[in-house]
Structure formats: C-alpha cells, structure tokens
Scaffold this motif. Structure first.
Motif, PDB file in Angstrom:
ATOM      1  N   TYR A  35      -7.016  78.448 -23.460  1.00 34.92           N
ATOM      2  CA  TYR A  35      -6.606  79.804 -23.768  1.00 34.92           C
ATOM      3  C   TYR A  35      -6.458  80.569 -22.462  1.00 34.92           C
ATOM      4  CZ  TYR A  35      -7.689  79.507 -28.797  1.00 34.92           C
ATOM      5  OH  TYR A  35      -7.702  79.191 -30.132  1.00 34.92           O
ATOM      6  N   GLN A  37      -6.909  84.393 -21.009  1.00 37.03           N
ATOM      7  CA  GLN A  37      -7.427  85.733 -21.304  1.00 37.03           C
ATOM      8  C   GLN A  37      -6.892  86.668 -20.238  1.00 37.03           C
ATOM      9  OE1 GLN A  37     -11.722  86.198 -21.193  1.00 37.03           O
ATOM     10  NE2 GLN A  37     -11.682  87.896 -22.633  1.00 37.03           N
ATOM     11  N   ASN A  41      -8.003  91.569 -21.610  1.00 41.21           N
ATOM     12  CA  ASN A  41      -8.999  90.790 -22.352  1.00 41.21           C
ATOM     13  C   ASN A  41      -8.459  90.162 -23.633  1.00 41.21           C
ATOM     14  OD1 ASN A  41     -11.184  91.183 -20.508  1.00 41.21           O
ATOM     15  ND2 ASN A  41     -11.349  93.280 -21.280  1.00 41.21           N
ATOM     16  N   GLU A  42      -7.142  90.085 -23.742  1.00 42.28           N
ATOM     17  CA  GLU A  42      -6.547  89.469 -24.926  1.00 42.28           C
ATOM     18  C   GLU A  42      -6.447  87.960 -24.739  1.00 42.28           C
ATOM     19  OE1 GLU A  42      -3.597  93.173 -26.090  1.00 42.28           O
ATOM     20  OE2 GLU A  42      -3.003  91.729 -24.551  1.00 42.28           O
ATOM     21  N   PHE A  43      -6.711  87.235 -25.823  1.00 40.44           N
ATOM     22  CA  PHE A  43      -6.636  85.780 -25.795  1.00 40.44           C
ATOM     23  C   PHE A  43      -5.257  85.310 -26.220  1.00 40.44           C
ATOM     24  CE2 PHE A  43     -11.039  83.910 -25.768  1.00 40.44           C
ATOM     25  CZ  PHE A  43     -11.689  85.079 -25.469  1.00 40.44           C
ATOM     26  N   PHE A  45      -3.463  81.559 -27.037  1.00 37.53           N
ATOM     27  CA  PHE A  45      -3.570  80.104 -27.134  1.00 37.53           C
ATOM     28  C   PHE A  45      -2.452  79.465 -26.322  1.00 37.53           C
ATOM     29  CE2 PHE A  45      -4.069  75.947 -28.810  1.00 37.53           C
ATOM     30  CZ  PHE A  45      -2.809  75.482 -29.140  1.00 37.53           C
ATOM     31  N   LEU A  91      -9.470  79.851 -20.089  1.00 40.30           N
ATOM     32  CA  LEU A  91     -10.652  79.364 -20.795  1.00 40.30           C
ATOM     33  C   LEU A  91     -10.366  78.035 -21.457  1.00 40.30           C
ATOM     34  CD1 LEU A  91     -11.660  82.742 -22.436  1.00 40.30           C
ATOM     35  CD2 LEU A  91     -13.093  81.472 -20.845  1.00 40.30           C
TER      36      LEU A  91
END
Lengths: 113, 112
Positions: A35, A37, A41-43, A45, A91
């Motif tokens: 992922y 980020q 702070n938005e994830f 995929f 991440l």
C-alpha cells in the motif's frame, strides 16, 4: 513489535532514479500486499501476491512499478523512474487469508527530491 | 465498487470524554469490517474486526457494532486517554484476495 519487516525505513531519491523497497512478510503468511500512504495519510492499494504470483494490481503499478515475491527471498517493490508524486510511505502487509486481517510493517518512507 | 467513508478528518477531544468515530461503507458482498489504529511512526495495527450483524465487538476499551442495515461500523470509547491520540482507519475486506479498502482516516488528538 511488527513481525513484517520492511527495509529501508527511509530512502531519498532524485527524480528519474530507481527506488527499491523490501519486505519480509510474517512467517506462514502466503499473501503479501503493498500500500502507498500519501502525505494526507490516505491508503492506496498497489499490488498483492499469493506466494510468487500477482493476484491484483492497479494501473499505476503496472506502468512504473515492478514488484515481486520470490521464493525464499524478501518481497520487493521498485519504482523504475521516481517522480515527486511518489513521495509517500510504502507499507507492506501480509495475511493468512483466513481472517481477512492484514499485518503491516512500519513502512519505507520515500522522498523524491 | 467497494468503498469506506469516514466523515471526520480531525477530531480533538479532552481526556475523559467519550470518543465516537464514524464509518460507513458500501459493498455488494458480505464481508469483514475493520478498525486499524496507527500511532506516529508505527505500523498500522488491528483494533477491531467484525462480520456479524448487530454484534458488539470490543478490544482495548474500544467497541464497535456492525449494522448492515445502515452500513455502519462506528468506533466508540467511553473515556478518551492521551495515549489514544493516533490515526484511525476503518476498512472493508473486499471479495478479491482480502484486499482491504481503507477510509480516508481520522486523526484523533486527545488533550489534557
């Protein structure tokens, strides 16, 4: 402490340079996810694997990113030609597929100058 | 497609007050809902998960109840602590290979 190990924690690249991040998933977890980020702070995929095969990926990943999860080696995510917009925390997570729960690493923070 | 909505981007509370963070979702599938918490410079960690309609799930003082009729999975805590300051994400497990779809996150700050 996280059992998903990501290296390096920080990397700084110039635009156009390659950036490579590695991930060792939790032992026994066959599925690995990446992922992004962003600074808000938005994830997002990016891609996931089961064992060594890609299960699903987004368009962006297909074009400038390459990823693999070779047998008996860390998984990796590589940006072929970094752009300023790639600056983010990347991440890695792994899953046993039974619970739907993801176990995350602490991330690799990429800064593209 | 699958999506998760968190309406509050920033929540600031005084220690001891109750916490409620909203989460609604959209999916065509029966699935899991999750709350993850991410403290500064740490990995996101699972806080709660549920797939059972109208059943309260609790962990570390937080609780949430999945309501499929309203597509909601709000996070609550009766009394905020300073250590609760963190980013909170609601997430939905999609039908394909357990990909989690995350909401935009809520930054909770608890002040003395």
């Amino acid at each position: 402490n996280s059992k998903v190990i990501q290296t390096p924690r920080y990397l700084v690249k110039g635009q156009g340079q390659k950036a490579k991040m590695r991930c060792i998933p939790e032992k026994g977890h066959p599925v690995v996810f990446w992922y992004q980020q962003n600074k808000n702070n938005e994830f997002k995929f990016l891609i996931n694997f089961q064992n060594q095969e890609v299960l699903q990926q987004i368009d962006m990943t297909e074009k400038r990113f390459s990823a693999e999860c070779p047998s008996n080696s860390p998984c990796s995510l590589e940006i072929q030609s970094s752009e300023a917009g790639d600056s983010a925390l990347y991440l890695c997570a792994s899953s046993d597929r039974n619970t739907g729960q993801l176990y995350f690493g602490e991330g690799s923070k990429l800064t593209v100058l | 497609g699958d999506s998760v909505t968190q309406t509050e981007g920033l929540v600031t509370l005084t220690e001891g007050l109750p916490v409620m963070l909203n989460c609604t979702y959209q999916t065509a599938y029966s699935t899991f809902l999750f709350w993850y918490v991410q403290h500064l410079n740490e990995a996101p960690k699972l806080l709660l998960k549920s797939s059972t309609d109208n059943k309260r799930t609790e962990h570390q003082g937080f609780h949430a109840t999945l309501h499929k009729s309203s597509s909601s999975f709000h996070l609550q805590k009766s009394s905020a602590q300073l250590s609760d300051s963190a980013l909170y994400y609601c997430a939905l497990s999609g039908p394909n290979y357990n990909v989690l779809y995350f909401g935009s996150g809520t930054k909770l700050t608890v002040e003395p």
